[in-house]
Design an enzyme around this catalytic site. Structure first.
Site, PDB file in Angstrom:
ATOM      1  N   ASP A  38       0.601  -0.981  -0.089  1.00 23.66           N
ATOM      2  CA  ASP A  38       0.178   0.087  -0.631  1.00 23.66           C
ATOM      3  C   ASP A  38       0.739   1.515   0.016  1.00 23.66           C
ATOM      4  OD1 ASP A  38      -2.016  -1.509  -0.208  1.00 23.66           O
ATOM      5  OD2 ASP A  38      -2.165  -1.046   2.273  1.00 23.66           O
ATOM      6  N   TYR A  66       6.473  -8.760   8.301  1.00 23.17           N
ATOM      7  CA  TYR A  66       5.777  -7.626   9.305  1.00 23.17           C
ATOM      8  C   TYR A  66       5.817  -7.180  10.207  1.00 23.17           C
ATOM      9  CZ  TYR A  66       2.829  -7.968   4.498  1.00 23.17           C
ATOM     10  OH  TYR A  66       3.115  -7.970   3.069  1.00 23.17           O
ATOM     11  N   ASP A  80      -7.883   1.008   8.090  1.00 22.33           N
ATOM     12  CA  ASP A  80      -5.880   1.442   8.830  1.00 22.33           C
ATOM     13  C   ASP A  80      -6.522   2.737   8.944  1.00 22.33           C
ATOM     14  OD1 ASP A  80      -6.122   2.821   6.073  1.00 22.33           O
ATOM     15  OD2 ASP A  80      -5.071   2.789   4.491  1.00 22.33           O
ATOM     16  N   ARG A 175      -4.218  -5.421   6.843  1.00 20.60           N
ATOM     17  CA  ARG A 175      -5.293  -4.598   8.140  1.00 20.60           C
ATOM     18  C   ARG A 175      -6.257  -5.446   8.323  1.00 20.60           C
ATOM     19  NH1 ARG A 175      -7.111  -1.659   2.935  1.00 20.60           N
ATOM     20  NH2 ARG A 175      -5.162  -3.404   1.625  1.00 20.60           N
TER      21      ARG A 175
END
Length: 297
Positions: A38, A66, A80, A175
């Protein structure tokens, strides 16, 4: 030029922006990225150049690591921190560390996710975010993903923040994972920050930023920034062949299936440390393997 540019994608850039920039810097159209990030997420984004574009799908299929931050108490339409808030409640009792760890552990293994409306998943030929922007609702396809590991890093009760690290399969929406973790903890939640630390075997410490790339292009050392194509295939089994077989492989010929090739997964065919091709078991002839990618000498 052939190889993998281990880019550290900056915030504010789309993955496509990065590809276009690298095409200009390396003066080639043969450039592809290996898994969308993103725009507001920074992190490891391997860029394949030249013959390395032949391995994009294989590098995209690798696990990712992550570092994520979720905030309890509110959820947004984009899941988000950049979407409009659609639910907001007071966190009157922040979960204990033990409860958080137990909930995180419950997400280990194969899980089912419903991708967010603001995502690039296609339904009936249109991306979900296109439906969302048109205020249209559509049934979203459930998908199976794998959480290989997930661990709590820190918490901040004053800001209702939980930070964790997750190793997951291709296609995992962090997310959505944050929203689902929040539900299990009893509160609406959203992902408030995310960084991709690793893609396959390519780690944060291996990466370069655009400032470094631009400087290298000016002094003619841009080739030195590229990792070997094999660095994107460390998760794939290798088959070593002799010189005679290597010639057959470079000519795209089928081969008799070696005894050690037990699975139908892709295999990389090597002559010493040189990558020749990627083969897989023939779909109709079990005793043969056939090329799906061949690399020129």
């Amino acid at each position: 030029m052939d190889g993998i540019l281990p880019l550290w994608k900056p915030k504010g850039w789309t993955s496509h922006d990065c590809v276009m920039k690298v095409r200009k810097l390396y003066k080639t159209k043969k450039v592809g990225h290996t898994g969308t990030l993103d725009p507001e997420v920074e992190g490891v984004l391997p860029i394949c150049i030249g013959q390395a574009t032949k391995i994009v799908q294989f590098l995209t299929d690798t696990t990712k690591i992550y570092r994520a931050e979720l905030t309890l108490g509110s959820t947004t339409e984009t899941e988000d921190a950049f979407g409009a808030i659609i639910e907001n409640v007071k966190v009157d009792k922040f979960p204990s560390q033990q409860k958080i760890e137990n909930v995180l552990e419950s997400f280990m293994g194969e899980i089912t996710q419903v991708p967010p409306m603001y995502s690039a998943v296609k339904v009936a030929g249109k991306k979900l975010y296109e439906y969302a922007r048109a205020n249209q609702t559509v049934e979203r396809p459930k998908r199976k993903v794998v959480i290989h590991s997930i661990k709590l890093l820190t918490t901040n009760q004053d800001s209702n923040v939980i930070k964790f690290e997750v190793t997951c399969s291709k296609g995992t929406y962090i997310r959505t994972l944050c929203v689902d973790i929040g539900k299990e903890l009893g509160y609406p939640a959203h992902m408030s920050h995310l960084v991709r630390e690793q893609t396959g075997s390519i780690k944060r410490k291996d990466t370069v930023n655009f400032e470094t790339i631009e400087a290298a292009c000016l002094n003619g050392s841009e080739q030195e920034l590229l990792l070997p194509i094999t660095d994107g295939l460390t998760h794939i089994e290798a088959l070593q062949v002799n010189k005679e077989t290597a010639i057959k492989v470079l000519n795209g010929q089928k081969l008799i299936r070696p005894e050690q090739i037990l699975e139908r997964k892709p295999i990389k065919v090597m002559y010493g440390n040189k990558l020749l091709a990627i083969y897989q078991v023939h779909p109709e002839k079990e005793n043969e393997i056939k090329p799906i990618r061949v690399f020129s000498e």
